[in-house]
Design an enzyme around this catalytic site. Sequence first.
Site, PDB file in Angstrom:
ATOM      1  N   ASP A 173      -9.958   3.241   5.347  1.00 19.38           N
ATOM      2  CA  ASP A 173      -9.208   3.173   6.562  1.00 19.38           C
ATOM      3  C   ASP A 173      -9.236   3.971   7.719  1.00 19.38           C
ATOM      4  OD1 ASP A 173      -6.694   3.560   8.059  1.00 19.38           O
ATOM      5  OD2 ASP A 173      -5.478   4.342   6.315  1.00 19.38           O
TER       6      ASP A 173
ATOM      7  N   ASP B 189       0.931  -1.222   0.000  1.00 15.80           N
ATOM      8  CA  ASP B 189      -0.073  -0.088   0.004  1.00 15.80           C
ATOM      9  C   ASP B 189       0.781   1.126  -0.019  1.00 15.80           C
ATOM     10  OD1 ASP B 189       0.006   0.938   3.153  1.00 15.80           O
ATOM     11  OD2 ASP B 189       0.059  -1.177   2.880  1.00 15.80           O
TER      12      ASP B 189
ATOM     13  N   GLU C 257      -8.508   4.281  11.670  1.00 12.78           N
ATOM     14  CA  GLU C 257      -7.593   3.916  12.591  1.00 12.78           C
ATOM     15  C   GLU C 257      -7.357   5.182  13.587  1.00 12.78           C
ATOM     16  OE1 GLU C 257      -3.294   4.355  11.106  1.00 12.78           O
ATOM     17  OE2 GLU C 257      -4.651   3.864   8.946  1.00 12.78           O
TER      18      GLU C 257
END
Length: 272
Positions: free
Chosen positions: A160, A71, A162
């Site tokens: 994503d 990534d 987090e």
Amino acid sequence: MSVHRSGTARVRRLTVVGALLAAFSFALAAPSSAATTPARGSATMGMGVLAHDGSSGTPPTSDATQTEGVDVAGYQGNVAWSTLWNSGVKWAYTKATEGTYYTNPYFAQQYNGSYNVGMIRGAYHFATPDTTSGATQANYFVDHGGGWSRDGKTLPGVLDIEWNPYGAACYGKTASTMVSWITDFLNTYKARTGRDAVIYTATSWWTQCTGNYGGFASKNPLWIARYASDPGTLPAGWSYYTMWQYTSSGPTVGDHDKFNGALDRVQALANG
């Protein structure tokens, strides 16, 4: 009396000097403190993992039933995709967006470059639930590279979600309001693309900030972050991971990943 006045004046002078020194010390410390908060838009997949979960320093052994991936984000610039392909990397995800205020300036080189060497590729969105709604960010993501097409080489988009690099870990949300935000994003992404987005997260963050909610596991593939020899305990609901980010210090580009299956399973996810 004169002695008393002299002593009082001396105390006052010392008090003033002390206050000035304290102010000076604070002024020196302030830039250093501010420097620890990164610039908006600079967040990358897994940037909080080392700080919060650490690393065991023992990467997983090679496994023929898993497929290597990477990534990437804007800070990595133009990526040497042919080098990665020749090293065995077969799939890639590129950061497309963050919040509703950032698009990756290297997105075209990274997203199209991986595709052009033969990789199966996709895009990810770094969520900032404290800035705008989940639906607003999902639309921004789809409008700036996060879409999907049935060409056999495009993976579904990734949420994503987090640690907040700019402030409180859970973006000031309770577990229930965080789950609602994520639901809003996922539902909007599905409505726009016809695909269920992948969820990238770490178990410790998910437990802290969603209350270890298990309601997404039946539809949304899990991409787990853990820098160790195994992925560890998964968040509630998921009995297996689809992808695993296992290091931030791999060859050519740092973030390397395993797909939990051979290449034909990567293609199956791309095809829906």
